[in-house]
Design an enzyme around this catalytic site. Structure first.
Site, short mmCIF file in Angstrom:
data_model
loop_
_atom_site.label_atom_id
_atom_site.label_comp_id
_atom_site.label_asym_id
_atom_site.label_seq_id
_atom_site.Cartn_x
_atom_site.Cartn_y
_atom_site.Cartn_z
N HIS A 136 37.06 -14.41 9.40
CA HIS A 136 36.57 -14.66 8.56
C HIS A 136 35.98 -13.20 6.95
O HIS A 136 36.65 -12.66 7.18
CB HIS A 136 34.90 -14.89 8.35
CG HIS A 136 33.90 -13.74 9.06
ND1 HIS A 136 32.70 -12.96 9.49
CD2 HIS A 136 34.08 -12.30 9.24
CE1 HIS A 136 32.53 -11.87 9.17
NE2 HIS A 136 33.46 -11.28 9.55
N CYS B 7 33.85 -6.14 3.67
CA CYS B 7 33.48 -7.74 4.40
C CYS B 7 33.73 -9.24 3.57
O CYS B 7 33.98 -9.89 3.88
CB CYS B 7 32.43 -7.69 5.26
SG CYS B 7 32.09 -6.52 6.70
N HIS C 271 39.09 -11.11 6.98
CA HIS C 271 38.81 -9.90 8.13
C HIS C 271 38.52 -11.29 10.07
O HIS C 271 38.13 -11.58 9.61
CB HIS C 271 38.39 -8.48 8.72
CG HIS C 271 36.76 -8.65 8.31
ND1 HIS C 271 36.57 -9.22 7.12
CD2 HIS C 271 35.93 -8.67 9.01
CE1 HIS C 271 35.09 -9.78 7.16
NE2 HIS C 271 34.56 -9.20 8.70
N HIS D 87 37.57 -10.82 14.38
CA HIS D 87 36.85 -10.34 15.51
C HIS D 87 36.90 -10.62 16.44
O HIS D 87 36.98 -12.17 16.99
CB HIS D 87 34.81 -10.44 14.56
CG HIS D 87 34.34 -9.71 13.70
ND1 HIS D 87 34.20 -8.38 12.95
CD2 HIS D 87 34.31 -10.33 12.59
CE1 HIS D 87 33.84 -7.81 12.35
NE2 HIS D 87 33.44 -9.37 11.87
N HIS E 64 40.24 -18.77 17.93
CA HIS E 64 41.25 -19.49 16.73
C HIS E 64 41.01 -19.79 15.18
O HIS E 64 42.33 -19.66 14.99
CB HIS E 64 42.14 -19.22 17.29
CG HIS E 64 43.02 -17.82 18.36
ND1 HIS E 64 41.82 -18.16 19.70
CD2 HIS E 64 43.56 -16.55 18.29
CE1 HIS E 64 42.29 -16.72 20.14
NE2 HIS E 64 43.64 -16.21 19.29
N GLU F 11 28.80 -9.33 17.53
CA GLU F 11 30.35 -9.51 16.81
C GLU F 11 31.16 -8.06 16.72
O GLU F 11 32.31 -7.94 16.83
CB GLU F 11 30.08 -9.14 15.06
CG GLU F 11 30.85 -8.82 13.98
CD GLU F 11 30.47 -8.99 12.26
OE1 GLU F 11 30.76 -10.21 12.14
OE2 GLU F 11 30.48 -7.61 12.28
#
Length: 145
Positions: free
Chosen positions: A27, A37, A41, A43, A78, A129
């Site tokens: 995201h 952010c 990137h 998580h 994914h 997260e």
């Protein structure tokens, strides 16, 4: 799976179900205050969904664990959250921050639960997260009734 004790909402229901799962997703947060952010990137999110109710369905479930996985894990795993129709790059209430992702997970689950005969309630979504950062979303009384 990480073994975790989650904060538990108090309630008067007879049954409480908790489903743990993890999903990997990318995201970005489309706002200058997001700093790094703003860049795409990823998580590995860890989630716990708490559902409660007084009545079981015709198969003896409050809700089938498999259904929760299909509704949330299979949808977000994914993928790039920003590309899902539930998120928006224009509406700050739909930016895919951890807070918003937790709320949207609640909305997806509760929308489904509202269609069931036994009408259980999603009480909380716990969404981790990173190993050191998590959010808990609990709807105000009534939620999406």
């Amino acid at each position: 799976m990480i073994q975790q004790i989650y904060p538990s909402p108090s309630h008067e229901f007879s049954y409480e179900l908790n489903k743990d799962f993890q999903f990997a997703a990318a995201h970005y947060v489309p706002h200058e205050a997001a700093g790094k952010c703003q860049n795409i990137h990823g998580h590995t999110y860890f989630a716990n969904i708490t559902i409660a109710g007084d009545q079981l369905d015709e198969s003896g479930f409050l809700v089938n664990f498999k259904t929760i996985k299909e509704l949330l894990h299979d949808r977000f795993d994914h993928g790039i959250l920003n590309e899902d129709e539930l998120f928006s790059d224009k509406d700050e209430t739909r930016f895919p921050t951890t807070e918003v992702v937790a709320r949207i997970m609640y909305e997806v689950i509760q929308e489904y639960l509202n269609t069931t005969i036994n009408k259980p309630q999603c009480l909380q979504v716990f969404l981790r997260e990173t190993p050191t950062s998590y959010v808990i979303y609990r709807p105000k009384s009534g939620g999406l009734l």
